[in-house]
Design a protein around this motif. Structure first.
Motif, PDB file in Angstrom:
ATOM      1  N   LEU A  60       0.869  -1.142   0.019  1.00 61.31           N
ATOM      2  CA  LEU A  60       0.010   0.114   0.020  1.00 61.31           C
ATOM      3  C   LEU A  60       0.987   1.154  -0.112  1.00 61.31           C
ATOM      4  CD1 LEU A  60      -3.127   0.747   0.193  1.00 61.31           C
ATOM      5  CD2 LEU A  60      -2.612   1.285   2.704  1.00 61.31           C
ATOM      6  N   ARG A 107       0.624   2.568  -3.743  1.00 61.65           N
ATOM      7  CA  ARG A 107      -0.997   2.928  -4.078  1.00 61.65           C
ATOM      8  C   ARG A 107      -1.262   4.074  -3.333  1.00 61.65           C
ATOM      9  NH1 ARG A 107      -1.467  -2.991  -3.618  1.00 61.65           N
ATOM     10  NH2 ARG A 107      -2.285  -3.862  -5.341  1.00 61.65           N
ATOM     11  N   SER A 115     -15.224  -6.360   3.073  1.00 60.01           N
ATOM     12  CA  SER A 115     -14.837  -6.833   1.796  1.00 60.01           C
ATOM     13  C   SER A 115     -15.735  -8.183   1.371  1.00 60.01           C
ATOM     14  CB  SER A 115     -13.427  -6.903   1.250  1.00 60.01           C
ATOM     15  OG  SER A 115     -12.816  -7.889   1.983  1.00 60.01           O
ATOM     16  N   ASP A 142     -10.450  -8.327  -3.371  1.00 59.85           N
ATOM     17  CA  ASP A 142      -9.105  -7.654  -3.114  1.00 59.85           C
ATOM     18  C   ASP A 142      -9.313  -6.368  -3.667  1.00 59.85           C
ATOM     19  OD1 ASP A 142      -6.380  -7.620  -2.353  1.00 59.85           O
ATOM     20  OD2 ASP A 142      -6.032  -7.560  -4.508  1.00 59.85           O
ATOM     21  N   ASP A 143      -9.897  -6.252  -4.891  1.00 62.55           N
ATOM     22  CA  ASP A 143     -10.400  -4.824  -5.705  1.00 62.55           C
ATOM     23  C   ASP A 143     -11.015  -3.958  -4.484  1.00 62.55           C
ATOM     24  OD1 ASP A 143      -9.604  -5.204  -8.036  1.00 62.55           O
ATOM     25  OD2 ASP A 143     -11.461  -5.348  -8.956  1.00 62.55           O
ATOM     26  N   GLN A 166      -8.734  -2.782  -1.853  1.00 62.75           N
ATOM     27  CA  GLN A 166      -7.885  -1.489  -2.317  1.00 62.75           C
ATOM     28  C   GLN A 166      -8.556  -0.469  -2.417  1.00 62.75           C
ATOM     29  OE1 GLN A 166      -5.931  -2.466  -5.990  1.00 62.75           O
ATOM     30  NE2 GLN A 166      -5.677  -4.544  -5.503  1.00 62.75           N
ATOM     31  N   GLU A 167      -9.818  -0.410  -3.050  1.00 62.26           N
ATOM     32  CA  GLU A 167     -10.466   0.754  -2.939  1.00 62.26           C
ATOM     33  C   GLU A 167     -10.934   1.401  -1.488  1.00 62.26           C
ATOM     34  OE1 GLU A 167     -14.139   1.646  -5.022  1.00 62.26           O
ATOM     35  OE2 GLU A 167     -13.477   0.409  -6.881  1.00 62.26           O
ATOM     36  N   SER A 192      -9.233   1.155   1.299  1.00 65.60           N
ATOM     37  CA  SER A 192      -7.770   1.465   1.928  1.00 65.60           C
ATOM     38  C   SER A 192      -7.257   3.043   1.153  1.00 65.60           C
ATOM     39  CB  SER A 192      -6.787   0.488   1.491  1.00 65.60           C
ATOM     40  OG  SER A 192      -7.064  -0.768   1.996  1.00 65.60           O
ATOM     41  N   LEU A 193      -7.632   2.931  -0.223  1.00 68.81           N
ATOM     42  CA  LEU A 193      -7.441   4.197  -0.763  1.00 68.81           C
ATOM     43  C   LEU A 193      -8.316   5.572  -0.544  1.00 68.81           C
ATOM     44  CD1 LEU A 193      -6.346   3.164  -4.209  1.00 68.81           C
ATOM     45  CD2 LEU A 193      -4.814   3.564  -2.160  1.00 68.81           C
ATOM     46  N   LEU A 216      -3.680  -6.985  -1.172  1.00 74.16           N
ATOM     47  CA  LEU A 216      -3.098  -6.272   0.048  1.00 74.16           C
ATOM     48  C   LEU A 216      -3.445  -6.900   1.277  1.00 74.16           C
ATOM     49  CD1 LEU A 216      -4.473  -2.554  -0.530  1.00 74.16           C
ATOM     50  CD2 LEU A 216      -2.238  -3.268  -0.254  1.00 74.16           C
TER      51      LEU A 216
END
Lengths: 223, 185
Positions: free
Chosen positions: A28, A32, B25, B36-37, B40-41, B43-44, B92
């Motif tokens: 991360l 990212r 998730s 996992d997608d 990631q979304e 987390s961002l 992740l």
């Protein structure tokens, strides 16, 4: 079965998770987080660029209106383009402000309502743009020819040519709506095409409105 | 503007509460690539929202709000799409010692039988939760996570009494669906 019994199992599984879950912080951090900032910047640039284009069209159509105010046929065309430009700019501004104010850390029901409202605005704008574009291209051509080349298409082009172009635009709109209703459920792999057809046919708008009502109803105790 | 200190603090908190990422998730995405997608979304989005995080609000409440908002939006956006391609990048969040856990189960047969029954029950519960509407799913997730009603109300933006009423209804519904699935209806 009682849910409270299962809750204990759920809790036990949670405790197990601590030992088996591995969160890859390095992944991360390395690739990212930086991209997240970049994506935000790109979104802001894209939305701002759209608004700038809308404002340029608004200024140009306003200028055209001002210089041709005494000629009714051009006044009508100028008003038509100007009204569309105002609508488009207002919608872009509304969406831009809405997205800028969106705080994902706000309560879930409130944010989902706002997201649904923004989605409805986006679909409506897109739908009207798609519907009006085939009809507006002729007034835009007339205004461009007059504004930049001082060529009056009302005098130089035959009336049947103008009428035929307008009718062709109507046909394109009708064909688009028909194709949207008939084929929007197909082509699962062509997401953008399917989305475009569903937007045009109004089915995405219906879904977005239903979602908004669902969110609003969720706040009521009786729902 | 985020500083390296802020970034370290964020990553530490995220690691500490990684279970939320996993649970959300798992409840809103099907298949490991989609999950996992979504991780990631989430987390961002957490990272983007972190500069505005008010420390007076418990981090868990804040994290649940962001995670559920992203997950519900993801579900609505990706609902029509069928997951076909695996994610090319490394996940992740992953379960790394599953084999060890299974080996422990094999080495203790009596405990293993109980664990198997428990796993089956939880799998059925997962399926019932996945069948709920997105907001009901969020409510059930928070309830199973033993969040107090006031906390659930704060995450979702509902009144405490509304949360209580909705939970009672959901419990009745899940009990009914559980019995139906047990009877093979």
């Amino acid at each position: 079965m009682e849910l409270d019994d299962l809750k204990q199992n759920w809790k036990q599984r949670d405790q197990q998770l601590d030992s088996v879950l591995k969160f890859h912080v390095k992944l991360l951090r390395d690739s990212r987080l930086g991209k997240a900032q970049g994506a935000l910047r790109r979104l802001a640039i894209l939305l701002s660029a759209g608004l700038v284009v809308d404002l340029v069209v608004l200024g140009a159509s306003g200028s055209f209106l001002w210089t041709h105010a005494a000629q009714p046929r051009f006044l009508f065309i100028g008003l038509l383009i100007h009204a569309c430009a105002i609508g488009l700019a207002a919608s872009s501004l509304y969406q831009l402000i809405g997205i800028a104010r969106l705080d994902y850390a706000a309560p879930v029901v409130r944010i989902q309502e706002r997201l649904s409202t923004l989605r409805i605005a986006r679909i409506r704008t897109w739908k009207w743009t798609l519907l009006l574009a085939p009809l507006l291209w002729l007034p835009i051509l007339i205004a461009l020819m007059q504004g930049f080349l001082d060529v009056d298409l009302f005098q130089h082009a035959a009336l049947p040519w103008l009428v035929a172009n307008f009718l062709f635009g109507v046909l394109v709109v009708a064909a688009g709506v028909w194709a949207g209703r008939k084929y929007s459920h197909r082509w699962h792999d062509a997401n953008w095409w399917q989305k475009l057809l569903r937007d045009l046919a109004g089915s995405n708008l219906t879904v977005a409105c239903d979602q908004l009502h669902e969110m609003q109803a969720y706040e009521n105790l009786e729902s | 503007m985020t500083t390296p200190v802020q970034q370290e603090r964020f990553l530490r908190l995220l690691e500490e509460h990684q279970r939320v990422l996993y649970k959300v998730s798992r409840s809103y995405a099907r298949g490991s690539a989609d999950q996992d997608d979504l991780v990631q979304e989430i987390s961002l989005q957490l990272w983007r929202s972190f500069p505005g995080y008010d420390p007076r609000l418990p981090f868990l409440t804040w994290m649940y709000r962001v995670a559920l908002n992203v997950a519900i939006s993801y579900r609505r956006r990706e609902g029509r799409r069928l997951s076909k391609q695996p994610v090319a990048v490394a996940p992740l969040l992953e379960i790394v010692t599953q084999e060890d856990a299974q080996a422990t189960t094999r080495s203790a047969p009596a405990e293993g039988a109980g664990a198997l029954q428990r796993d089956e029950d939880l799998q059925r519960l997962d399926q019932l939760v996945q069948a709920l509407a997105p907001l009901d799913r969020a409510l059930m997730l928070l309830y199973l996570d033993e969040q107090p009603h006031a906390e659930i109300a704060a995450v979702l933006g509902l009144s405490v009494s509304n949360v209580g009423t909705k939970i009672s209804r959901l419990k009745r519904r899940i009990r009914r669906d559980w019995n139906r699935s047990a009877n093979g209806d």
